[in-house]
Design a protein around this motif. Structure first.
Motif, PDB file in Angstrom:
ATOM      1  N   GLU A 176       0.643  -1.378  -0.123  1.00 38.38           N
ATOM      2  CA  GLU A 176       0.059  -0.259   0.116  1.00 38.38           C
ATOM      3  C   GLU A 176       0.719   1.017   0.230  1.00 38.38           C
ATOM      4  O   GLU A 176       1.557   1.460   0.912  1.00 38.38           O
ATOM      5  CB  GLU A 176      -1.514   0.224   1.673  1.00 38.38           C
ATOM      6  N   PRO A 177       0.577   2.658  -1.315  1.00 37.95           N
ATOM      7  CA  PRO A 177       1.855   3.864  -1.438  1.00 37.95           C
ATOM      8  C   PRO A 177       1.384   4.403   0.356  1.00 37.95           C
ATOM      9  O   PRO A 177       2.840   4.554   0.781  1.00 37.95           O
ATOM     10  CB  PRO A 177       1.186   4.366  -2.288  1.00 37.95           C
ATOM     11  N   ARG A 178       0.454   4.678   0.879  1.00 38.47           N
ATOM     12  CA  ARG A 178       0.135   4.998   2.183  1.00 38.47           C
ATOM     13  C   ARG A 178       0.870   4.664   3.110  1.00 38.47           C
ATOM     14  O   ARG A 178       2.137   4.761   4.111  1.00 38.47           O
ATOM     15  CB  ARG A 178      -1.709   4.754   2.535  1.00 38.47           C
ATOM     16  N   PHE A 179       1.010   2.793   3.385  1.00 36.36           N
ATOM     17  CA  PHE A 179       2.197   2.730   3.944  1.00 36.36           C
ATOM     18  C   PHE A 179       3.572   3.042   4.347  1.00 36.36           C
ATOM     19  O   PHE A 179       3.880   3.577   4.920  1.00 36.36           O
ATOM     20  CB  PHE A 179       2.064   1.142   3.964  1.00 36.36           C
ATOM     21  N   LEU A 180       4.086   2.774   3.008  1.00 28.07           N
ATOM     22  CA  LEU A 180       5.304   3.414   2.356  1.00 28.07           C
ATOM     23  C   LEU A 180       5.788   4.988   2.820  1.00 28.07           C
ATOM     24  O   LEU A 180       6.785   5.604   3.027  1.00 28.07           O
ATOM     25  CB  LEU A 180       5.633   2.866   0.836  1.00 28.07           C
ATOM     26  N   ASP A 181       4.424   5.976   2.364  1.00 24.83           N
ATOM     27  CA  ASP A 181       5.487   7.185   3.136  1.00 24.83           C
ATOM     28  C   ASP A 181       5.236   6.995   3.858  1.00 24.83           C
ATOM     29  O   ASP A 181       5.704   8.401   4.484  1.00 24.83           O
ATOM     30  CB  ASP A 181       3.177   7.964   2.044  1.00 24.83           C
ATOM     31  N   GLU A 182       4.237   7.100   5.125  1.00 21.88           N
ATOM     32  CA  GLU A 182       4.148   6.947   7.063  1.00 21.88           C
ATOM     33  C   GLU A 182       5.596   6.439   7.132  1.00 21.88           C
ATOM     34  O   GLU A 182       6.369   6.977   8.025  1.00 21.88           O
ATOM     35  CB  GLU A 182       3.373   6.471   7.315  1.00 21.88           C
ATOM     36  N   VAL A 183       5.413   5.087   6.470  1.00 25.30           N
ATOM     37  CA  VAL A 183       6.820   4.434   7.555  1.00 25.30           C
ATOM     38  C   VAL A 183       8.335   5.847   6.669  1.00 25.30           C
ATOM     39  O   VAL A 183       9.136   6.073   7.263  1.00 25.30           O
ATOM     40  CB  VAL A 183       7.082   3.661   6.482  1.00 25.30           C
ATOM     41  N   GLU A 184       8.741   6.633   5.549  1.00 20.65           N
ATOM     42  CA  GLU A 184       9.148   7.278   4.813  1.00 20.65           C
ATOM     43  C   GLU A 184       9.807   8.691   5.734  1.00 20.65           C
ATOM     44  O   GLU A 184      10.320   8.766   6.136  1.00 20.65           O
ATOM     45  CB  GLU A 184       9.184   7.303   3.200  1.00 20.65           C
ATOM     46  N   ALA A 185       8.021   8.832   6.370  1.00 16.00           N
ATOM     47  CA  ALA A 185       8.356   9.648   6.908  1.00 16.00           C
ATOM     48  C   ALA A 185       9.070   9.764   7.879  1.00 16.00           C
ATOM     49  O   ALA A 185       9.496  10.690   8.904  1.00 16.00           O
ATOM     50  CB  ALA A 185       6.383  10.070   6.774  1.00 16.00           C
ATOM     51  N   ALA A 186       8.729   8.194   8.699  1.00 13.30           N
ATOM     52  CA  ALA A 186       8.944   8.626  10.588  1.00 13.30           C
ATOM     53  C   ALA A 186      10.378   8.580  10.295  1.00 13.30           C
ATOM     54  O   ALA A 186      11.189   8.274  11.453  1.00 13.30           O
ATOM     55  CB  ALA A 186       8.694   6.939  11.076  1.00 13.30           C
ATOM     56  N   ILE A 187      11.200   7.755   9.464  1.00 16.72           N
ATOM     57  CA  ILE A 187      12.228   7.822   9.035  1.00 16.72           C
ATOM     58  C   ILE A 187      13.008   8.642   8.871  1.00 16.72           C
ATOM     59  O   ILE A 187      14.081   9.084   9.830  1.00 16.72           O
ATOM     60  CB  ILE A 187      12.782   6.614   7.829  1.00 16.72           C
ATOM     61  N   GLU A 188      12.122   9.104   7.788  1.00 19.96           N
ATOM     62  CA  GLU A 188      13.434  11.135   7.805  1.00 19.96           C
ATOM     63  C   GLU A 188      12.894  11.587   8.992  1.00 19.96           C
ATOM     64  O   GLU A 188      13.990  12.702   9.137  1.00 19.96           O
ATOM     65  CB  GLU A 188      12.264  11.549   6.757  1.00 19.96           C
TER      66      GLU A 188
END
Length: 187
Positions: A135-147
């Motif tokens: 799910e793209p939203r999942f990757l968006d949220e994980v990416e935001a958390a890492i950044e």
């Protein structure tokens, strides 16, 4: 001046309930200057969700078009499982199915675009290619958390259960859906 890779050190507690795989992974990942964080996350998830003896990231990195981003080889070094990421061309998928008995694609890309690309050329054993859509939203949220953490070193918990992925880092849990099916079924 050439840009250098950014190094990440992720210690991942993997609990793949759907496959009965429970491992502690100590990954040192090199993010190529041309590689997005989203792609790095997708190939790391593909590694985790396909984890088995003999798995590894490609030695050539993103610059090697002859190798999959993630692969499983037997003890003799023979390629058993080609694991691709993103939106590879039909030609690349054809090559993958010729090179390995098992092929999987992990993507967050638009399935209609993947289907259109797959129709541009006959793909050997297209019905055997496992398609996993994150799910793209999942990757968006994980990416935001890492950044937002500002760190390249982290302890992460990755859980898959009943088609759901749960990613916990720094006390924050993000969940998403993992859809699957053969690529050929989508054609």
């Amino acid at each position: 001046m050439a840009l250098t890779a950014t190094l990440y050190h992720w210690q991942i507690a993997l609990s793949d309930v759907d496959r009965g795989v429970y491992e502690s992974l100590d990954l040192r990942l090199a993010r190529h200057p041309s590689e997005s964080l989203r792609y790095l996350l997708t190939r790391t998830l593909a590694y985790c969700l396909c984890y088995e003896d003999g798995i590894g990231f490609s030695k050539g990195g993103l610059s090697s078009t002859d190798e999959p981003p993630v692969a499983v080889s037997d003890p003799t070094g023979r390629l058993q499982f080609w694991i691709d990421v993103g939106a590879p061309s039909a030609e690349r998928l054809h090559k993958a199915t010729k090179a390995a008995p098992r092929v999987a694609l992990y993507t967050s890309s638009d399935l209609l675009a993947l289907r259109r690309e797959a129709r541009t050329r006959a793909i050997h054993r297209v019905n055997d290619i496992e398609l996993w859509r994150i799910e793209p939203r999942f990757l968006d949220e994980v990416e935001a958390a890492i950044e937002s953490s500002g760190r390249r070193s982290a302890q992460i918990e990755c859980l898959r259960s009943e088609g759901q992925i749960y990613f916990t880092m720094g006390g924050q849990t993000i969940s998403g859906t993992l859809g699957s099916g053969p690529l050929g079924e989508a054609l």
